[in-house]
Design a protein around this motif. Sequence first.
Motif, short mmCIF file in Angstrom:
data_model
loop_
_atom_site.label_atom_id
_atom_site.label_comp_id
_atom_site.label_asym_id
_atom_site.label_seq_id
_atom_site.Cartn_x
_atom_site.Cartn_y
_atom_site.Cartn_z
N LEU A 41 0.89 -1.47 -0.04
CA LEU A 41 -0.14 0.08 0.11
C LEU A 41 0.83 1.37 0.09
O LEU A 41 0.73 2.33 -0.45
CB LEU A 41 -0.92 0.12 1.18
N ALA A 42 2.06 1.23 0.56
CA ALA A 42 3.12 2.26 0.73
C ALA A 42 3.88 2.66 -0.31
O ALA A 42 4.34 3.84 -0.54
CB ALA A 42 3.59 2.03 2.18
N ARG A 43 4.25 1.65 -1.12
CA ARG A 43 5.13 1.56 -2.09
C ARG A 43 4.64 2.22 -3.39
O ARG A 43 3.48 2.63 -3.59
CB ARG A 43 5.44 0.23 -2.51
N ARG A 44 5.55 3.08 -3.96
CA ARG A 44 5.36 3.91 -5.35
C ARG A 44 5.03 2.80 -6.36
O ARG A 44 5.87 1.95 -6.50
CB ARG A 44 6.42 5.04 -5.58
N ALA A 45 4.35 3.16 -7.29
CA ALA A 45 3.82 2.37 -8.41
C ALA A 45 5.21 2.07 -9.14
O ALA A 45 5.23 1.22 -9.99
CB ALA A 45 2.82 2.79 -9.33
N ALA A 46 5.81 3.29 -9.37
CA ALA A 46 7.11 3.08 -10.24
C ALA A 46 8.15 2.06 -9.64
O ALA A 46 8.67 1.24 -10.52
CB ALA A 46 7.98 4.42 -10.24
N GLU A 47 8.14 1.86 -8.42
CA GLU A 47 8.91 0.66 -7.69
C GLU A 47 8.13 -0.57 -8.40
O GLU A 47 8.75 -1.66 -8.46
CB GLU A 47 9.00 0.76 -6.41
N LEU A 103 -1.40 -2.75 -10.58
CA LEU A 103 -0.41 -1.79 -10.48
C LEU A 103 -1.47 -0.45 -10.90
O LEU A 103 -0.84 0.67 -10.42
CB LEU A 103 0.57 -1.95 -11.55
N THR A 104 -2.36 -0.49 -11.90
CA THR A 104 -3.05 0.86 -12.38
C THR A 104 -3.58 1.38 -10.90
O THR A 104 -3.67 2.66 -10.78
CB THR A 104 -4.01 0.37 -13.33
N ALA A 105 -4.45 0.44 -10.04
CA ALA A 105 -5.20 0.83 -9.08
C ALA A 105 -4.09 1.62 -7.97
O ALA A 105 -4.47 2.56 -7.40
CB ALA A 105 -5.79 -0.14 -8.57
N LEU A 106 -2.98 0.96 -7.79
CA LEU A 106 -2.10 1.37 -6.77
C LEU A 106 -1.35 2.77 -7.07
O LEU A 106 -1.22 3.54 -6.42
CB LEU A 106 -0.98 0.33 -6.51
N ALA A 107 -1.35 2.87 -8.53
CA ALA A 107 -0.69 4.14 -8.90
C ALA A 107 -1.64 5.25 -8.69
O ALA A 107 -1.20 6.46 -8.56
CB ALA A 107 -0.33 3.89 -10.48
#
Length: 242
Positions: A169-175, A186-190
Amino acid sequence: MLRVAVVGSGPSGCYTAQGLVEQDPGVHVDVLDRLPCPYGLVRYGVAPDHEKIKSLQNTLRAVLEHDRVRFLGGVPVGPGGVPADRLRELYHAVVYCVGAATDRRLGVPGEDLPGSWSATEFVSWYSAHPDAPGRGADGDRAADGFLRGVRSAVVIGLGNVAVDVTRILARRAAELSRTDVPHAALTALAASAVTDIHMVGRRGPSQARFTTKELRELATLPDSGVAVDAAELAADPACADP
């Protein structure tokens, strides 16, 4: 020649197959799994940003490629699948190497309220598990349900899975884009607007089940900070050093 069926293709199933063929040159093993792909929780449970642990798949693949081991995916065993009695007719021995496929419900008020999800559902979603909610005809429904309009998340539990969920939840989508996280997740997390994540345990630090390594990893996340109430670190008197 002895024919053995191993039900379950996770680490325990693969290592069981390996042990059988290494101990007896006359043993042939069929590894059965209800899912189309092998490796169990190594494939569908380990967080996508833990590439080193997920690389265990390479070791397990070598087992399944042995000339006396055969992997048969998409073969459920039990109700709705191959009856256990039928397996015993086809093989000299059957070894079950399976874990819990579903959650154990807590039976607490609010468990079924909107926005309340089990770890199995969330982990399955970001691991592309075939049983993940929202896969199939309804597309990204689960992604919307998990994160749409959410700014604060509460993770209940003090084990490694709870830390994994918190970290994802805390990670950036780029990572995460460099991992095998599925595109929908990935799209939802971004697009996630989550800014606060609370880890809650019903007991104290003495009963926490996460590893130190997992906990330390939270403190290394870019653009994130970990806040701990010092008063909550007081050891349970029952667990104090003698």
